[in-house]
Write an enzyme that holds these catalytic residues in place. Structure first.
Site, PDB file in Angstrom:
ATOM      1  N   CYS A 133      -6.692  -2.323   3.046  1.00 30.45           N
ATOM      2  CA  CYS A 133      -5.675  -3.026   3.831  1.00 30.45           C
ATOM      3  C   CYS A 133      -5.871  -2.745   5.318  1.00 30.45           C
ATOM      4  O   CYS A 133      -5.485  -1.698   5.822  1.00 30.45           O
ATOM      5  CB  CYS A 133      -4.286  -2.556   3.373  1.00 30.45           C
ATOM      6  N   CYS A 136      -2.713  -2.235   7.317  1.00 26.65           N
ATOM      7  CA  CYS A 136      -2.052  -0.934   7.149  1.00 26.65           C
ATOM      8  C   CYS A 136      -2.807   0.156   7.900  1.00 26.65           C
ATOM      9  O   CYS A 136      -2.205   1.034   8.488  1.00 26.65           O
ATOM     10  CB  CYS A 136      -2.007  -0.512   5.674  1.00 26.65           C
ATOM     11  N   ASP A 137      -4.144   0.127   7.847  1.00 19.82           N
ATOM     12  CA  ASP A 137      -4.931   1.289   8.277  1.00 19.82           C
ATOM     13  C   ASP A 137      -5.789   1.061   9.521  1.00 19.82           C
ATOM     14  O   ASP A 137      -6.379   2.011  10.037  1.00 19.82           O
ATOM     15  CB  ASP A 137      -5.856   1.739   7.129  1.00 19.82           C
TER      16      ASP A 137
END
Ligand code: NAP
Length: 327
Positions: A133, A136-137
């Site tokens: 993701c 997200c990261d």
């Protein structure tokens, strides 16, 4: 005893909830404990959902859908279904949080999960440089070199997104032709920070506690090469989340739930397109769809599933009224 329980809270689940709630069924949505909102929660900008000409952030779109469902009386339960018993007129569902639900009709909208490469090093370095993701990261890879694996829309959107943080993004793709739609592909191909490793697959990921590099294998020559990178984003597609139903509903060879689909012109019986192999159980969204897998198509089949459930519940009520009248 509920009339309708919906499992899943992506575009299919919430749209089914909006329709079932507006029909007066006060549906319960078992939305998931950590995955509520489905895959769009991990998406940055959604540019192709009609009604949002300037685009909308994935999480905000899902919040709006949840709010719309709740406004009409849907009850949202943030728990995970771990056991189902779907045959017979009373469907039973048990959750991780030890709740039991009974319902006359169930709509399965459990979506899909990301596919893994299947390497031991991928598992070992998961969360230590290997991610699924970018939204997200991505932030953790400021000034680093990263790799994105895959040639579809997800991979290339992630690659473009990651250029906000990473100094260089290398897209590793097993062919020399991209699967992504033209507009997404063109954006990535023209980007000065994005390079492509064509005809290549990831043979191994290196690093002790954090990703340091990869070994790529050229699929034509079997030649191995080393690529330095501190991050690997795997974006090679999804598999349907249907494990829970494998002994209860008919699935195809890849695990997608089989639904009736459109009726043939001379088939008056088959009116419920989203009906599964078990009466009273309907399925919608990515868990039935190997072809389109868009937020808007999931929402569409979610609406269909709710209308089918309504049809089924009306038939049940009519049968009960006839039975009562003949006693
Ligand atoms: P996808 O379209 O299935 O693409 C998966 C990619 O990964 C393909 O390029 C595939 O290669 C590659 N791949 C699969 N298994 C692999 C393996 N084991 N090793 C190496 N490479 C592998 O998946 P997706 O990109 O997640 O997209 C899913 C759906 O969502 C699509 O319908 C897409 O259009 C949609 N989507 C839309 C948007 C948008 O419209 N904004 C954004 C994201 C996703 P091959 O090409 O060789 O098969």
């Amino acid at each position: 005893m509920e009339q309708v329980v919906i499992i899943g809270s992506g575009p299919a689940g919430y749209t089914a909830a909006i329709y079932a709630a507006r029909a007066g069924y006060e549906p319960t949505v078992i939305a998931g404990s950590v995955t509520a909102g489905g895959n769009l929660v991990n998406t940055t900008e959604v540019e192709n959902f009609p009604g949002f000409p300037d685009g909308i952030a994935g999480p905000e779109l899902m919040e709006r859908m949840a709010g719309q469902a709740a406004r009409f009386g849907a009850k949202l339960v943030f728990d995970d279904v771990v056991e189902v018993s779907l045959r017979g007129p009373v469907k039973q569902l048990k959750t991780l949080g030890d709740q039991t639900f009974e319902a006359s009709a169930v709509i399965v909208a459990t979506g899909s999960s990301y596919k893994e490469l299947g390497l031991a090093s991928e598992k070992r370095l998961g969360g230590r440089g290997v991610s699924y993701c970018a939204t997200c990261d991505g932030f953790f890879f400021k000034g680093k070199d990263v790799v994105v694996v895959g040639g579809g829309d997800s991979a290339l959107e992630e690659a473009v997104f990651l250029t906000r943080f990473a100094s260089k993004v290398t897209v590793v793709h097993r062919r020399a032709e991209l699967r992504a739609s033209r507009i997404v592909a063109e954006r990535a191909l023209a980007h000065p920070q994005i390079e492509f490793a064509w005809h290549s697959v990831v043979a191994d990921i290196h690093g002790d506690g954090a990703v340091e590099g990869l070994t790529l294998r050229d699929v034509r020559s079997d030649e191995l090469s080393r690529l330095d990178a501190q991050g690997v984003f795997v974006a090679i597609g999804h598999t349907p989340n249907s494990d829970l139903f494998k002994d209860q509903l008919a699935l195809d060879s890849d695990g997608y739930i089989i639904v009736d689909g459109p009726a043939a012109p001379d088939d008056p019986v088959n009116a419920q397109h989203q009906a599964t192999s078990v009466p009273g159980v309907f399925a919608a969204g990515d868990v039935v769809d190997r072809t389109y897998r868009q937020a808007i198509t999931a929402a569409g089949t979610g609406a269909q599933a709710a209308l089918d459930a309504q049809d089924y519940l009306e038939e049940l009520a009519a049968d009960a009224a006839i039975a009562a009248a003949t006693v």
